[in-house]
Scaffold this motif. Structure first.
Motif, mmCIF file in Angstrom:
data_model
loop_
_atom_site.group_PDB
_atom_site.id
_atom_site.type_symbol
_atom_site.label_atom_id
_atom_site.label_comp_id
_atom_site.label_asym_id
_atom_site.label_seq_id
_atom_site.Cartn_x
_atom_site.Cartn_y
_atom_site.Cartn_z
ATOM 1 N N ARG A 413 90.935 12.100 30.666
ATOM 2 C CA ARG A 413 89.470 12.262 30.686
ATOM 3 C C ARG A 413 89.057 13.134 31.861
ATOM 4 N NH1 ARG A 413 84.357 9.476 29.731
ATOM 5 N NH2 ARG A 413 85.356 8.278 28.090
ATOM 6 N N GLU A 414 89.578 12.806 33.022
ATOM 7 C CA GLU A 414 89.216 13.571 34.213
ATOM 8 C C GLU A 414 89.716 15.006 34.134
ATOM 9 O OE1 GLU A 414 90.481 13.427 38.853
ATOM 10 O OE2 GLU A 414 89.910 11.516 37.930
ATOM 11 N N GLU A 415 90.922 15.198 33.609
ATOM 12 C CA GLU A 415 91.467 16.547 33.500
ATOM 13 C C GLU A 415 90.669 17.392 32.504
ATOM 14 O OE1 GLU A 415 93.940 17.984 35.218
ATOM 15 O OE2 GLU A 415 93.991 16.175 36.449
ATOM 16 N N TRP A 416 90.271 16.799 31.390
ATOM 17 C CA TRP A 416 89.470 17.514 30.399
ATOM 18 C C TRP A 416 88.122 17.929 30.998
ATOM 19 C CZ3 TRP A 416 88.984 19.943 25.875
ATOM 20 C CH2 TRP A 416 87.749 19.977 25.252
ATOM 21 N N ILE A 417 87.466 16.977 31.660
ATOM 22 C CA ILE A 417 86.151 17.268 32.246
ATOM 23 C C ILE A 417 86.272 18.318 33.346
ATOM 24 C CG2 ILE A 417 84.266 16.263 33.585
ATOM 25 C CD1 ILE A 417 84.717 13.652 32.066
ATOM 26 N N SER A 418 87.248 18.161 34.235
ATOM 27 C CA SER A 418 87.389 19.113 35.348
ATOM 28 C C SER A 418 87.738 20.508 34.845
ATOM 29 C CB SER A 418 88.453 18.617 36.327
ATOM 30 O OG SER A 418 89.722 18.530 35.691
ATOM 31 N N ALA A 419 88.553 20.593 33.776
ATOM 32 C CA ALA A 419 88.896 21.914 33.237
ATOM 33 C C ALA A 419 87.677 22.585 32.606
ATOM 34 C CB ALA A 419 90.021 21.783 32.209
ATOM 35 N N MET A 420 86.857 21.813 31.901
ATOM 36 C CA MET A 420 85.638 22.381 31.327
ATOM 37 C C MET A 420 84.671 22.831 32.415
ATOM 38 S SD MET A 420 85.817 22.396 28.005
ATOM 39 C CE MET A 420 84.097 22.551 27.499
ATOM 40 N N SER A 425 82.227 27.081 35.986
ATOM 41 C CA SER A 425 82.041 27.640 37.329
ATOM 42 C C SER A 425 82.542 29.073 37.408
ATOM 43 C CB SER A 425 82.764 26.764 38.360
ATOM 44 O OG SER A 425 82.263 25.452 38.355
ATOM 45 N N THR A 426 83.673 29.321 36.778
ATOM 46 C CA THR A 426 84.211 30.682 36.781
ATOM 47 C C THR A 426 83.250 31.649 36.098
ATOM 48 O OG1 THR A 426 86.461 29.777 36.718
ATOM 49 C CG2 THR A 426 86.176 32.094 36.103
ATOM 50 N N TYR A 427 82.679 31.233 34.973
ATOM 51 C CA TYR A 427 81.733 32.108 34.265
ATOM 52 C C TYR A 427 80.475 32.330 35.100
ATOM 53 C CZ TYR A 427 78.718 34.012 30.645
ATOM 54 O OH TYR A 427 77.874 34.818 29.942
ATOM 55 N N LEU A 428 79.961 31.278 35.721
ATOM 56 C CA LEU A 428 78.765 31.427 36.550
ATOM 57 C C LEU A 428 79.002 32.405 37.694
ATOM 58 C CD1 LEU A 428 77.534 27.714 36.801
ATOM 59 C CD2 LEU A 428 76.615 29.521 35.362
ATOM 60 N N ALA A 429 80.180 32.298 38.327
ATOM 61 C CA ALA A 429 80.482 33.181 39.463
ATOM 62 C C ALA A 429 80.589 34.634 39.029
ATOM 63 C CB ALA A 429 81.767 32.720 40.137
ATOM 64 N N ARG A 490 85.200 17.996 43.862
ATOM 65 C CA ARG A 490 85.244 19.452 43.718
ATOM 66 C C ARG A 490 85.661 19.837 42.306
ATOM 67 N NH1 ARG A 490 88.271 23.811 47.706
ATOM 68 N NH2 ARG A 490 87.993 25.628 46.360
ATOM 69 N N LYS A 491 86.564 19.069 41.698
ATOM 70 C CA LYS A 491 87.039 19.404 40.356
ATOM 71 C C LYS A 491 85.964 19.215 39.297
ATOM 72 C CE LYS A 491 90.646 16.787 40.131
ATOM 73 N NZ LYS A 491 91.859 16.166 39.573
ATOM 74 N N ILE A 492 85.046 18.273 39.497
ATOM 75 C CA ILE A 492 84.052 17.984 38.465
ATOM 76 C C ILE A 492 82.672 18.479 38.852
ATOM 77 C CG2 ILE A 492 85.340 15.957 37.693
ATOM 78 C CD1 ILE A 492 83.214 14.257 39.135
ATOM 79 N N SER A 493 82.564 19.379 39.812
ATOM 80 C CA SER A 493 81.274 19.891 40.253
ATOM 81 C C SER A 493 81.190 21.387 39.991
ATOM 82 C CB SER A 493 81.077 19.606 41.741
ATOM 83 O OG SER A 493 79.898 20.222 42.211
ATOM 84 N N SER A 494 80.119 21.795 39.304
ATOM 85 C CA SER A 494 79.900 23.228 39.105
ATOM 86 C C SER A 494 79.524 23.923 40.405
ATOM 87 C CB SER A 494 78.800 23.438 38.063
ATOM 88 O OG SER A 494 77.579 22.845 38.495
ATOM 89 N N LEU A 495 79.043 23.151 41.398
ATOM 90 C CA LEU A 495 78.703 23.727 42.701
ATOM 91 C C LEU A 495 79.938 24.105 43.511
ATOM 92 C CD1 LEU A 495 75.758 21.371 43.689
ATOM 93 C CD2 LEU A 495 75.585 23.769 43.101
ATOM 94 N N SER A 496 81.126 23.806 42.971
ATOM 95 C CA SER A 496 82.352 24.219 43.666
ATOM 96 C C SER A 496 82.477 25.735 43.729
ATOM 97 C CB SER A 496 83.574 23.623 42.969
ATOM 98 O OG SER A 496 83.647 24.055 41.613
#
Length: 855
Positions: A413-420, A425-429, A490-496
């Motif tokens: 669950r955590e890996e799926w959410i953090s990867a999404m 975040s990559t697209y936003l940057a 950090r893994k689950i935050s778009s602000l990363s």
């Protein structure tokens, strides 16, 4: 024309023969060229037969040479073995040979005979490119033979003392030989294992190149390679722990295993991607619209992970397990290779199998993102919907497979959410923040304002809201996230996105600061916001601070900034944002307070009530701000930042001076510097108010102080000095204004300071001015003090305690002549006995001489 023979059935043709015939006989015209084509094929077959014949002759010749050489080596081994047996018999039959030497020689012979059973096996393994192991065996044999010859040659001359001296050397030599034997055995095992790995990897490569190969066979071969890799890694781990001096062989094996893994991992990932394609993953997103993004799971698009059945599901689970095993194997290798270093940085990597699920979803989503650049709320809604809709399959289907693979520390669950979230975040940057930064740079050059700042703040609001929803999605599985888990946050935050771009964090803080100050300035310059009190602004200590409305506006904006700051994933980012955006707002507020007080002081020197009220309101605002900041510093959120800064400061001080500094010395909170400034501001202006009122009281009672004759005149029915009444009325009027407008805590400080000042004023202006007191004057002075105490009795029960010098002076004046004369000679002892505690001996003597006794 002879009748044409029919071709064999297509099912009996190989894939290569079928492709050649299909290429050569494509049209009717090509059939007329069939005889020449047959002649060409026959010619090629003759050439191939001749090549096979030559290869067979060469192989027979090599096998004969190898058999001859192997027989010669075997005969040599047999001769050596028989001679060693004869040598052992002759040694045992010699009576002059001591028991110790017999034991040593027999030990060596046993070791050599133990090797003899393995000589042929080693020779079969060590020919060709592995000749090095055979060379090691020959060296061992030579060493043992030399030792036996030396022992046999010297055995007759060795006495009892010689045996004692040579035994340690012999034991050392035997241990060295045993070490070489163990090394050769380990090398043989590792060579066999690595050979099996390379064979399996080569087999999977060949099968992947042949179109007619079975996918199941390839998968089975890959699983065999992974299991062999696990055995190899276990053996390498054992060698590393028990034989650290054998680093060279471990390094050599690692090099060969790395080459195998470089082929095996891409193969496993490619097979996994092929399975996902056959599963029709990712699900189609073309039916999604902006109106359907906020709805719950769509029934029109089923989850392929739940709908797969039978052999396809079995293949996917096996392939998923293979990837997990391969990743766990890689983690174990890194753990061994990084022993003694900071392993946590490199060991925990995203789950490969989950990444393969997320990547195609991310690619498909970005086709929609490109249409929503100007409406980023749709981007966040789509990412959240996809994350939420498929998170259950991670828990129910994939997590048991991860547990079976014994991948510790991983939650699907955590890996799926953090990867999404990472893909978002990559697209936003790349696509959104870069546009805003370009617009801001253009704005700074041209001076023409754009919507970039507003868009930036709107995007950050969306990111903060999205992170809160994602965090609740993670916690639905029972995983509670704390502020200390910076890695997880950090893994689950778009602000990363700000972790990799601290310059963007500075830019964001600058935009937030400018926006906050722009909102606050109109409220700060509105006078009614300073006179209107905020009702119900009571802190946890239940003290009413009578703070003006502007204070509530200031801290409402500060709370908004801190809420945004709390969403940042690391302590370093939070503290940086506080320093860049929050602290300047606090400083701006303090500067406004100071400016208002200075304006009031400059206009009227704080002599009129309006100026006093203006300063009192500023003091109230400062005290309220100080109390709020102190409460914030006790919050866990700010305590963690203070602790982190303390650790960094302690490390830097330790590097410079070589000693650790206690954390308590770093400060009393993250806002300690601002709190101290507010305290200094309050103290300064409370003292100024006290001094202004005291100077006014002094001016009002100047005639009262100068009238020295009143203490020598008889009273005429009026018990209070008339010249004191005006001064007390002034004092009471000013204190009423201050009490009404100033908070209770600071008002206590003002009246106590004022009481101490009035006490000094009366003591120095009357009692210490060589005034002669008659009995009526003493009585009048007592009445005056009682009226003065009555003014302060509204704020305390015993105001006499705040006028110690005046009270002690009155007590001296009321004493009898005889009692007072004893005091002039008794000194401090007499003063303590008579309750005179706040005057010196000199002051007592001077006041005692002022009394005039008429009786």
């Amino acid at each position: 024309m002879d009748s044409l023979q029919s071709l064999p059935p297509l099912s009996t043709l190989s894939a290569s023969a079928y492709s050649i015939l299909n290429a050569k006989l494509g049209t009717d015209h090509d059939l007329t060229q069939a005889p020449s084509l047959v002649s060409e094929f026959l010619s090629q077959c003759d050439d191939l037969d001749r090549s096979i014949f030559h290869l067979n002759r060469t192989l027979e010749s090599n096998l004969a040479s190898y058999a001859s050489f192997s027989n010669r080596i075997g005969n040599l081994f047999g001769d050596v073995n028989s001679k060693l047996t004869d040598l052992g018999s002759s040694v045992c039959s010699r009576s002059s040979l001591s028991g110790s030497n017999q034991c040593r020689i027999l030990t060596l012979l046993l070791i050599l005979s133990n090797f003899d059973g393995k000589f042929r096996h080693f020779w079969n393994l060590c020919h060709g490119e592995h000749w090095f192991y055979f060379f090691i065996i020959i060296i061992i044999i030579i060493i043992i033979i030399i030792i036996i010859i030396i022992l046999c040659g010297n055995c007759c001359v060795i006495d009892g003392e010689g045996l004692g001296e040579e035994l340690p050397a012999l034991a050392k030599e035997v241990a060295r030989v045993e070490t070489v034997r163990a090394y050769a055995e380990i090398a043989s095992k590792l060579d066999n294992l690595v050979g099996d790995i390379e064979d399996a990897v080569s087999s999977t490569m060949n099968k992947s190149l042949r179109k007619d190969s079975s996918t199941r066979n390839s998968e089975e071969t890959r699983l065999v390679a992974i299991k062999t890799l696990k055995l190899t890694e276990d053996l390498l781990t054992s060698v590393t722990k028990t034989r650290p001096q054998w680093a060279c062989i471990v390094s050599a094996v690692d090099h060969r295993v790395d080459r195998a893994l470089a082929i095996l991992r891409p193969q496993a990932i490619a097979a996994h991607r092929a399975l996902l394609t056959s599963l029709r993953w990712p699900p189609p997103l073309s039916n999604l619209t902006s109106s359907s993004l906020d709805t719950r799971k769509s029934s029109e698009v089923p989850n392929p992970l739940f709908t797969m059945q039978g052999d396809l599901k079995h293949q996917y689970c096996e392939n998923f397990l293979a990837l997990c095993w391969l990743q766990e194997l890689q983690r174990q290798r890194k753990s061994r290779q990084l022993e003694g270093h900071n392993r946590e940085v490199a060991l925990h990597q995203p789950l490969w199998a989950i990444e393969e699920l997320v990547n195609p979803v991310s690619v498909a989503s970005q086709r929609h993102f490109s249409k929503w650049i100007d409406k980023p709320e749709f981007i966040f809604a789509l990412v959240y919907k996809l994350t939420r809709d498929y998170v259950d399959s991670m828990d129910e289907l994939l997590q048991p497979l991860v547990d079976e693979a014994m991948l510790t520390g991983y939650s699907c669950r955590e890996e799926w959410i953090s990867a999404m979230v990472a893909s978002l975040s990559t697209y936003l940057a790349k696509e959104i923040f870069s546009i805003y930064v370009g617009q801001l740079e253009e704005e700074s050059v041209t001076g023409i304002k754009s919507q970039a700042r507003t868009s930036w703040l709107h995007l950050v609001d969306l990111m903060v809201s999205f992170d809160k929803r994602i965090k609740s999605l993670v916690e639905q599985s029972g995983i509670l996230l704390s502020l200390q888990e910076d890695g997880t946050l950090r893994k689950i935050s778009s602000l990363s996105v700000f972790c990799d771009r601290p310059d963007w964090l500075d830019l964001w803080a600058e935009i937030e600061l400018a926006d906050t100050l722009e909102k606050l300035k109109p409220e700060m310059y509105e006078e009614k916001n300073w006179t209107k009190k905020v009702q119900g602004e009571v802190l946890s200590n239940s003290d009413d601070y009578k703070c003006p409305a502007v204070s509530s506006s200031i801290f409402r904006c500060l709370s908004s900034l801190i809420d945004r700051c709390q969403s940042l994933p690391t302590v370093l980012l939070r503290s940086s944002f506080l320093r860049l955006a929050v602290t300047p707002v606090i400083k701006f507020f303090l500067d406004c307070l100071l400016l208002r007080c200075q304006e009031a002081e400059g206009l009227t020197a704080l002599t009129d009530d309006h100026a006093l009220i203006k300063v009192a309101n500023s003091i109230n605002a400062a005290h309220y701000a100080e109390s709020i900041l102190k409460e914030w510093c006790e919050d866990v959120f700010f305590l963690e930042m203070e602790l982190d800064q303390g650790d960094e400061l302690g490390e830097s001080i330790a590097e410079y001076s070589g000693s650790k500094v206690p954390i308590e010395e770093y400060g009393n909170g993250i806002f300690h510097e601002e709190i101290v400034k507010f305290e200094d501001f309050r103290t300064q202006w409370v003292e100024k108010i006290s001094m202004v009122v005291l100077r006014g009281f002094d001016a009002q009672c100047r005639d009262y102080m100068k009238n020295r004759r009143q203490w020598q005149e008889k009273s005429e029915g009026w018990t209070v000095s008339k010249t004191l009444v005006g001064a007390l009325d002034y004092l009471q009027g000013k204190m009423s204004v201050i009490e009404e407008n100033l908070n209770r805590l600071d008002f206590v400080g003002i009246w106590r300071s004022l009481a101490a000042g009035v006490d000094r004023l009366i003591f120095n202006g009357i009692l210490m001015s060589n005034v002669k007191f008659y009995d009526d004057g003493v009585e009048r002075f007592g009445y005056d003090l009682e009226v003065l105490f009555g003014v302060f009795r509204a704020w305390c029960l015993r105001p006499e305690g705040f006028f110690p010098k005046a009270c002690d002076g009155l007590k001296l004046l009321k004493m009898e002549k005889k009692q007072l004369q004893g005091g002039l000679t008794g000194g401090e002892k007499w003063m303590k006995e008579n309750g005179i505690r706040h005057l010196s001996v000199t002051e007592v003597e001077k006041i005692g001489k002022n009394g005039v006794f008429t009786k």
